[in-house]
Design a protein around this motif. Structure first.
Motif, PDB file in Angstrom:
ATOM      1  N   ASN A   4     -55.071 -14.725  27.997  1.00  0.00           N
ATOM      2  CA  ASN A   4     -54.378 -16.015  28.083  1.00  0.00           C
ATOM      3  C   ASN A   4     -55.289 -17.162  27.665  1.00  0.00           C
ATOM      4  O   ASN A   4     -54.873 -18.074  26.952  1.00  0.00           O
ATOM      5  N   SER A   5     -56.539 -17.113  28.056  1.00  0.00           N
ATOM      6  CA  SER A   5     -57.498 -18.153  27.669  1.00  0.00           C
ATOM      7  C   SER A   5     -57.762 -18.143  26.169  1.00  0.00           C
ATOM      8  O   SER A   5     -57.883 -19.203  25.548  1.00  0.00           O
ATOM      9  N   ILE A   6     -57.846 -16.955  25.606  1.00  0.00           N
ATOM     10  CA  ILE A   6     -58.069 -16.831  24.163  1.00  0.00           C
ATOM     11  C   ILE A   6     -56.920 -17.468  23.397  1.00  0.00           C
ATOM     12  O   ILE A   6     -57.130 -18.264  22.471  1.00  0.00           O
ATOM     13  N   LEU A   7     -55.694 -17.143  23.797  1.00  0.00           N
ATOM     14  CA  LEU A   7     -54.534 -17.703  23.109  1.00  0.00           C
ATOM     15  C   LEU A   7     -54.440 -19.220  23.310  1.00  0.00           C
ATOM     16  O   LEU A   7     -54.107 -19.954  22.378  1.00  0.00           O
ATOM     17  N   LYS A   8     -54.749 -19.672  24.505  1.00  0.00           N
ATOM     18  CA  LYS A   8     -54.723 -21.114  24.777  1.00  0.00           C
ATOM     19  C   LYS A   8     -55.739 -21.839  23.888  1.00  0.00           C
ATOM     20  O   LYS A   8     -55.428 -22.887  23.309  1.00  0.00           O
ATOM     21  N   GLU A   9     -56.936 -21.283  23.761  1.00  0.00           N
ATOM     22  CA  GLU A   9     -57.964 -21.882  22.906  1.00  0.00           C
ATOM     23  C   GLU A   9     -57.519 -21.915  21.447  1.00  0.00           C
ATOM     24  O   GLU A   9     -57.790 -22.883  20.735  1.00  0.00           O
ATOM     25  N   GLU A  10     -56.826 -20.877  21.007  1.00  0.00           N
ATOM     26  CA  GLU A  10     -56.330 -20.836  19.629  1.00  0.00           C
ATOM     27  C   GLU A  10     -55.308 -21.944  19.386  1.00  0.00           C
ATOM     28  O   GLU A  10     -55.356 -22.603  18.352  1.00  0.00           O
ATOM     29  N   LEU A  11     -54.404 -22.154  20.324  1.00  0.00           N
ATOM     30  CA  LEU A  11     -53.421 -23.239  20.197  1.00  0.00           C
ATOM     31  C   LEU A  11     -54.129 -24.579  20.102  1.00  0.00           C
ATOM     32  O   LEU A  11     -53.815 -25.397  19.221  1.00  0.00           O
TER      33      LEU A  11
ATOM     34  N   ALA B  99     -47.947 -11.668  24.479  1.00  0.00           N
ATOM     35  CA  ALA B  99     -49.283 -11.843  23.906  1.00  0.00           C
ATOM     36  C   ALA B  99     -49.283 -11.462  22.433  1.00  0.00           C
ATOM     37  O   ALA B  99     -49.849 -12.177  21.594  1.00  0.00           O
ATOM     38  N   ILE B 100     -48.640 -10.360  22.103  1.00  0.00           N
ATOM     39  CA  ILE B 100     -48.585  -9.920  20.705  1.00  0.00           C
ATOM     40  C   ILE B 100     -47.758 -10.891  19.868  1.00  0.00           C
ATOM     41  O   ILE B 100     -48.163 -11.247  18.756  1.00  0.00           O
ATOM     42  N   LYS B 101     -46.621 -11.340  20.384  1.00  0.00           N
ATOM     43  CA  LYS B 101     -45.800 -12.318  19.647  1.00  0.00           C
ATOM     44  C   LYS B 101     -46.595 -13.588  19.367  1.00  0.00           C
ATOM     45  O   LYS B 101     -46.554 -14.130  18.266  1.00  0.00           O
TER      46      LYS B 101
ATOM     47  N   LEU C  94     -49.719 -16.937  15.648  1.00  0.00           N
ATOM     48  CA  LEU C  94     -50.946 -17.710  15.379  1.00  0.00           C
ATOM     49  C   LEU C  94     -51.840 -17.030  14.344  1.00  0.00           C
ATOM     50  O   LEU C  94     -52.855 -17.583  13.954  1.00  0.00           O
ATOM     51  N   ASN C  95     -51.450 -15.817  13.927  1.00  0.00           N
ATOM     52  CA  ASN C  95     -52.237 -15.024  12.982  1.00  0.00           C
ATOM     53  C   ASN C  95     -53.624 -14.714  13.543  1.00  0.00           C
ATOM     54  O   ASN C  95     -54.643 -14.823  12.844  1.00  0.00           O
ATOM     55  N   VAL C  96     -53.638 -14.344  14.815  1.00  0.00           N
ATOM     56  CA  VAL C  96     -54.868 -13.950  15.498  1.00  0.00           C
ATOM     57  C   VAL C  96     -54.941 -12.429  15.478  1.00  0.00           C
ATOM     58  O   VAL C  96     -53.958 -11.757  15.794  1.00  0.00           O
ATOM     59  N   PRO C  97     -56.085 -11.860  15.104  1.00  0.00           N
ATOM     60  CA  PRO C  97     -56.200 -10.394  15.121  1.00  0.00           C
ATOM     61  C   PRO C  97     -55.913  -9.844  16.519  1.00  0.00           C
ATOM     62  O   PRO C  97     -56.417 -10.358  17.512  1.00  0.00           O
ATOM     63  N   LEU C  98     -55.101  -8.805  16.581  1.00  0.00           N
ATOM     64  CA  LEU C  98     -54.731  -8.236  17.879  1.00  0.00           C
ATOM     65  C   LEU C  98     -55.938  -7.733  18.649  1.00  0.00           C
ATOM     66  O   LEU C  98     -55.946  -7.751  19.881  1.00  0.00           O
ATOM     67  N   GLU C  99     -56.969  -7.319  17.952  1.00  0.00           N
ATOM     68  CA  GLU C  99     -58.181  -6.835  18.614  1.00  0.00           C
ATOM     69  C   GLU C  99     -58.822  -7.918  19.476  1.00  0.00           C
ATOM     70  O   GLU C  99     -59.563  -7.635  20.397  1.00  0.00           O
ATOM     71  N   LYS C 100     -58.515  -9.164  19.144  1.00  0.00           N
ATOM     72  CA  LYS C 100     -59.103 -10.280  19.894  1.00  0.00           C
ATOM     73  C   LYS C 100     -58.520 -10.378  21.311  1.00  0.00           C
ATOM     74  O   LYS C 100     -59.175 -10.862  22.214  1.00  0.00           O
TER      75      LYS C 100
END
Length: 68
Positions: free
Chosen positions: A9-16, A52-54, A59-65
């Protein structure tokens, strides 16, 4: 079974934030409400693998992240 990283969740929030995207815009594009997305990104709700995957794909973030 695929599991999310503990801080997904933090990773995705930082990406946004790094892209300057509004949660409303992202929520509309992944099919959830702004309130729900906010709760997921802030950790007050559990982030599902599906959302998370959606979000990562949008965001075009690698799923491995975000996946362990």
């Amino acid at each position: 079974m695929t599991l999310l990283k503990e801080n997904a969740n933090s990773i995705l929030k930082e990406e946004l934030e790094s892209r300057g995207l509004k949660q409303k815009f992202v929520a509309e594009n992944i099919g959830v409400t702004t309130t729900y997305l906010s709760q997921l990104l802030n950790g007050s709700r559990n982030l599902s693998v599906e959302i998370a995957i959606k979000t990562a794909c949008f965001l075009n973030v690698p799923l491995e992240k975000i996946l362990s």
